[in-house]
Structure formats: C-alpha cells, structure tokens
Design a protein around this motif. Structure first.
Motif, mmCIF file in Angstrom:
data_model
loop_
_atom_site.group_PDB
_atom_site.id
_atom_site.type_symbol
_atom_site.label_atom_id
_atom_site.label_comp_id
_atom_site.label_asym_id
_atom_site.label_seq_id
_atom_site.Cartn_x
_atom_site.Cartn_y
_atom_site.Cartn_z
ATOM 1 N N ILE A 60 0.060 9.325 4.091
ATOM 2 C CA ILE A 60 -0.777 8.859 2.988
ATOM 3 C C ILE A 60 -0.335 7.504 2.435
ATOM 4 C CG2 ILE A 60 0.393 10.068 1.096
ATOM 5 C CD1 ILE A 60 -3.366 10.032 1.530
ATOM 6 N N SER A 61 0.966 7.275 2.279
ATOM 7 C CA SER A 61 1.397 6.002 1.683
ATOM 8 C C SER A 61 1.282 4.846 2.669
ATOM 9 C CB SER A 61 2.819 6.112 1.144
ATOM 10 O OG SER A 61 3.724 6.386 2.182
ATOM 11 N N ASP A 62 1.596 5.060 3.934
ATOM 12 C CA ASP A 62 1.515 3.973 4.912
ATOM 13 C C ASP A 62 0.074 3.650 5.307
ATOM 14 O OD1 ASP A 62 4.213 3.530 4.904
ATOM 15 O OD2 ASP A 62 4.613 4.709 6.697
ATOM 16 N N ALA A 63 -0.833 4.613 5.208
ATOM 17 C CA ALA A 63 -2.233 4.362 5.566
ATOM 18 C C ALA A 63 -2.810 3.247 4.702
ATOM 19 C CB ALA A 63 -3.054 5.642 5.419
ATOM 20 N N GLY A 64 -2.488 3.261 3.422
ATOM 21 C CA GLY A 64 -2.980 2.214 2.532
ATOM 22 C C GLY A 64 -2.419 0.851 2.882
ATOM 23 N N LYS A 65 -1.120 0.799 3.162
ATOM 24 C CA LYS A 65 -0.482 -0.471 3.513
ATOM 25 C C LYS A 65 -1.068 -1.028 4.813
ATOM 26 C CE LYS A 65 3.802 1.162 1.500
ATOM 27 N NZ LYS A 65 5.112 1.723 1.813
ATOM 28 N N ILE A 66 -1.292 -0.157 5.774
ATOM 29 C CA ILE A 66 -1.841 -0.592 7.060
ATOM 30 C C ILE A 66 -3.283 -1.062 6.898
ATOM 31 C CG2 ILE A 66 -2.535 0.257 9.348
ATOM 32 C CD1 ILE A 66 0.126 1.930 9.233
#
Length: 140
Positions: A60-66
């Motif tokens: 969930i947290s890395d999906a936004g950054k990507i």
C-alpha cells in the motif's frame, strides 16, 4: 474517507487513454522496483485493476510512491504532485483486525495492551494515527 487506493485511482482517472497506456508501460519498464507486475496482468487491465495490481505487487505505501514516479515519467508532473499531496493526507491504511500487537490483546483508542513476556505488564500509550512510521517508536 479517502484511502491510498482511491486517491491513486482518482489520479489515474484524470489520464486520457494514451496517457494511461504510457503509465502502464512505465510500470513495466520504468525500473521503479526490482519486481514489476507481470505483463499479462496489465495487458487488458483498466484503472481499478491497475490500482489493485499495484497494491498487491508493491504494498500500500509503495504503490503510491510508484504511481507518483510513473506519472512524472509520462510528464504528468502537476498530477503527480497533486497525488503526492493527497497521499500525505491519507491516514495509514490498516486492514481491520490488524495493528500493533505484542501477543496480548488490544483495546480501543488510548490502547491498553497486555504483554505476555517474562516480566509481563500493561502498556498505556497514545494512539498514533495518520502517519507513516518505519522502525521503532519511543515514548517518553
């Protein structure tokens, strides 16, 4: 209340069809992470499918950054910055039933947790909400 998934979806919904295709191409070829979503899964995926696949693959947290990085890659810089700001306002996504635990039971706001350790004890601590915390958190 907005979630990471809905905020990413709303950003992707702003893209025209060719821009969305470019976004998914950059997910596959942008080198944002060591592992990418399998090409076959992205081939016919719509916007909601892409959001779900990103969260499954990257968390969930890395999906936004990507998503922000991929938007920058397709020259959607203003949309990327809007997404980045909105993601910062989203409370941390924690599935129901999950949360901090030390083998004891959790309470509600103002959490009281019985810890089953050699010495045992009860911990009363403030509730941390709306932030992203990596590593240990200490209270004084």
């Amino acid at each position: 209340m907005a979630t990471t998934k809905t905020v990413i979806f709303d950003a992707l919904d702003e893209l025209l069809e060719q821009e969305f295709k470019n976004f998914t191409w950059h997910l596959l070829n942008g080198g944002f992470t060591e592992s990418s979503i399998p090409r076959g899964k992205l081939e016919k995926a719509d916007r909601s499918d892409v959001v779900d696949l990103m969260v499954q693959q990257y968390g969930i947290s890395d999906a936004g950054k990507i998503a922000v990085n991929a938007l920058h890659s397709i020259k959607q810089n203003e949309l990327a910055e809007q997404l980045k700001r909105k993601l910062q306002k989203v409370p941390e996504d924690v599935p129901a039933g999950d949360g901090a635990s030390s083998g004891g039971k959790t309470g509600t706001a103002g959490v009281t947790m019985n810890i089953n350790a050699a010495r045992g004890g009860t911990v009363k601590a403030p509730v941390l909400h709306g932030g992203v915390f990596h590593g240990p958190v200490n209270f004084s």
